[in-house]
Design a protein around this motif. Structure first.
Motif, mmCIF file in Angstrom:
data_model
loop_
_atom_site.group_PDB
_atom_site.id
_atom_site.type_symbol
_atom_site.label_atom_id
_atom_site.label_comp_id
_atom_site.label_asym_id
_atom_site.label_seq_id
_atom_site.Cartn_x
_atom_site.Cartn_y
_atom_site.Cartn_z
ATOM 1 N N ARG A 1 5.673 4.320 -15.228
ATOM 2 C CA ARG A 1 6.174 3.659 -14.075
ATOM 3 C C ARG A 1 6.796 4.038 -12.461
ATOM 4 N NH1 ARG A 1 11.932 1.408 -17.730
ATOM 5 N NH2 ARG A 1 10.962 1.021 -18.960
ATOM 6 N N ARG A 2 5.583 5.019 -12.498
ATOM 7 C CA ARG A 2 6.193 5.922 -11.296
ATOM 8 C C ARG A 2 4.538 5.550 -10.219
ATOM 9 N NH1 ARG A 2 3.467 9.837 -9.264
ATOM 10 N NH2 ARG A 2 3.253 11.013 -11.777
ATOM 11 N N GLN A 3 4.003 5.364 -11.653
ATOM 12 C CA GLN A 3 2.606 5.414 -11.060
ATOM 13 C C GLN A 3 1.621 4.108 -10.976
ATOM 14 O OE1 GLN A 3 -0.280 6.886 -13.798
ATOM 15 N NE2 GLN A 3 -0.675 8.927 -13.051
ATOM 16 N N MET A 4 2.762 3.482 -11.209
ATOM 17 C CA MET A 4 2.287 1.693 -10.936
ATOM 18 C C MET A 4 3.168 0.988 -9.885
ATOM 19 S SD MET A 4 1.694 -0.917 -12.281
ATOM 20 C CE MET A 4 1.661 -1.495 -14.153
ATOM 21 N N ASN A 5 4.268 1.896 -9.639
ATOM 22 C CA ASN A 5 5.111 1.531 -8.040
ATOM 23 C C ASN A 5 4.384 1.580 -6.738
ATOM 24 O OD1 ASN A 5 7.321 -0.107 -9.709
ATOM 25 N ND2 ASN A 5 8.432 2.200 -9.670
ATOM 26 N N VAL B 1 0.888 0.589 -2.521
ATOM 27 C CA VAL B 1 -0.060 0.331 -1.518
ATOM 28 C C VAL B 1 -0.575 -1.668 -1.843
ATOM 29 C CG1 VAL B 1 -2.373 1.324 -1.641
ATOM 30 C CG2 VAL B 1 -0.973 2.903 -2.394
ATOM 31 N N LEU B 2 -0.505 -1.579 -2.968
ATOM 32 C CA LEU B 2 -1.594 -2.991 -2.774
ATOM 33 C C LEU B 2 -0.503 -3.996 -1.582
ATOM 34 C CD1 LEU B 2 -3.579 -4.771 -4.013
ATOM 35 C CD2 LEU B 2 -1.581 -5.140 -6.457
ATOM 36 N N ARG B 3 1.259 -3.290 -1.651
ATOM 37 C CA ARG B 3 1.830 -4.548 -1.079
ATOM 38 C C ARG B 3 1.623 -4.110 0.337
ATOM 39 N NH1 ARG B 3 8.185 -6.290 -1.106
ATOM 40 N NH2 ARG B 3 7.955 -7.294 0.861
ATOM 41 N N SER B 4 1.049 -3.077 0.593
ATOM 42 C CA SER B 4 0.898 -2.707 1.732
ATOM 43 C C SER B 4 -0.377 -2.982 2.242
ATOM 44 C CB SER B 4 0.676 -1.247 2.402
ATOM 45 O OG SER B 4 -0.528 -0.828 1.518
ATOM 46 N N LEU B 5 -1.308 -3.287 1.963
ATOM 47 C CA LEU B 5 -3.023 -3.718 2.024
ATOM 48 C C LEU B 5 -3.001 -5.472 2.214
ATOM 49 C CD1 LEU B 5 -4.786 -1.490 -0.471
ATOM 50 C CD2 LEU B 5 -4.823 -1.609 2.109
ATOM 51 N N THR B 6 -2.094 -6.148 1.901
ATOM 52 C CA THR B 6 -1.644 -7.963 1.649
ATOM 53 C C THR B 6 -0.994 -7.253 3.192
ATOM 54 O OG1 THR B 6 -1.433 -7.744 -0.562
ATOM 55 C CG2 THR B 6 -1.301 -9.375 0.434
ATOM 56 N N PRO B 7 -1.813 -8.909 3.435
ATOM 57 C CA PRO B 7 -0.246 -9.408 4.976
ATOM 58 C C PRO B 7 0.668 -10.382 4.269
ATOM 59 C CG PRO B 7 -3.479 -9.869 4.073
ATOM 60 C CD PRO B 7 -2.616 -9.549 3.335
ATOM 61 N N GLN C 1 6.955 -7.590 -8.436
ATOM 62 C CA GLN C 1 6.081 -7.012 -8.756
ATOM 63 C C GLN C 1 4.890 -8.339 -9.485
ATOM 64 O OE1 GLN C 1 6.339 -4.721 -12.399
ATOM 65 N NE2 GLN C 1 7.042 -3.170 -11.683
ATOM 66 N N ALA C 2 5.573 -9.149 -9.693
ATOM 67 C CA ALA C 2 4.615 -10.192 -9.756
ATOM 68 C C ALA C 2 4.302 -11.345 -8.150
ATOM 69 C CB ALA C 2 5.247 -11.743 -10.752
ATOM 70 N N SER C 3 4.976 -10.659 -7.756
ATOM 71 C CA SER C 3 4.994 -11.471 -6.368
ATOM 72 C C SER C 3 3.713 -11.066 -5.491
ATOM 73 C CB SER C 3 5.877 -11.520 -5.496
ATOM 74 O OG SER C 3 7.048 -12.339 -6.080
ATOM 75 N N ILE C 4 4.072 -9.720 -5.788
ATOM 76 C CA ILE C 4 3.284 -8.659 -5.108
ATOM 77 C C ILE C 4 1.607 -8.962 -5.607
ATOM 78 C CG2 ILE C 4 2.356 -6.201 -4.587
ATOM 79 C CD1 ILE C 4 4.688 -5.797 -4.983
ATOM 80 N N ILE C 5 1.445 -8.879 -6.984
ATOM 81 C CA ILE C 5 0.611 -9.103 -7.615
ATOM 82 C C ILE C 5 -0.393 -10.607 -7.701
ATOM 83 C CG2 ILE C 5 -0.933 -9.222 -10.074
ATOM 84 C CD1 ILE C 5 0.862 -6.617 -10.656
#
Length: 195
Positions: A11-15, A20-26, A35-39
């Motif tokens: 869970r820690r790794q997933m978070n 990181v994914l959120r920071s790379l996506t406008p 999580q679903a919205s970020i992905i």
């Protein structure tokens, strides 16, 4: 290691990965913080980047072969016959399925693609960055009775991709080929003003 410790580490790794994914996506692509919205937002952003890359590669290939000096509309996809004076009718699906009709109009100045899907049109333009060009495109769409539902702007260095989702108005009398040509012509009007 216990099962609880393994799960906590996962869970820690997933978070961390989601952060990181959120920071790379406008932020435009991510509506909420779950999580679903970020992905989902990252997937949409990646799709847009893939389209930009494909368009840039196609433009590079065309330039290396032989660029044409004037815009010329040519059909991209035509699953249903379209008479030259066809109107943009939202009732184009007689067999219950969604039919698509599309055209592209490419030139050394800009690539324009218009695709009819149901009662909407997907319009994409790829060009060098021209100040005020998006306003000219919006003007063309409004004059032709289109309603803009969504606009996305992606840029890389001096190249910009405008992606529109537009609703067809009742007064619309343009075919997708004519729409692509009219939008392409707006790029040349901008150049003519500059000279």
């Amino acid at each position: 290691m216990s099962h609880i410790a393994v799960e906590r580490n996962r869970r820690r790794q997933m978070n961390e990965h989601l952060k990181v994914l959120r920071s790379l996506t406008p932020s435009f692509y991510i509506k909420r913080g779950d999580q679903a919205s970020i992905i989902g937002g990252a997937i949409e952003f990646i799709k847009e980047l893939q389209q930009l890359l494909q368009s840039l590669e196609a433009k590079k290939k065309r330039k290396s072969l032989s660029p044409s000096p004037t815009p010329s509309p040519r059909p991209l996809l035509q699953l249903t016959p379209s008479p030259p004076t066809s109107s943009c009718s939202p009732h184009d699906s007689s067999d219950g399925g969604v039919k698509e009709l599309g055209a592209c109009c490419n030139s050394p100045v800009a690539d324009v693609e218009a695709k009819l899907s149901g009662s909407n049109v997907l319009l994409r333009t790829l060009s060098k960055r021209i100040p005020g060009q998006v306003v000219k495109i919006i003007g063309v769409l409004e004059r032709q009775a289109f309603e803009i539902l969504h606009l996305n702007i992606s840029s890389m260095e001096d190249t910009v991709l405008y992606s529109f989702v537009i609703k067809i108005g009742l007064e619309c009398q343009l075919s997708v080929e004519e729409l692509a040509f009219e939008v392409q012509r707006s790029f040349y009007e901008e150049l003519a003003i500059g000279y």
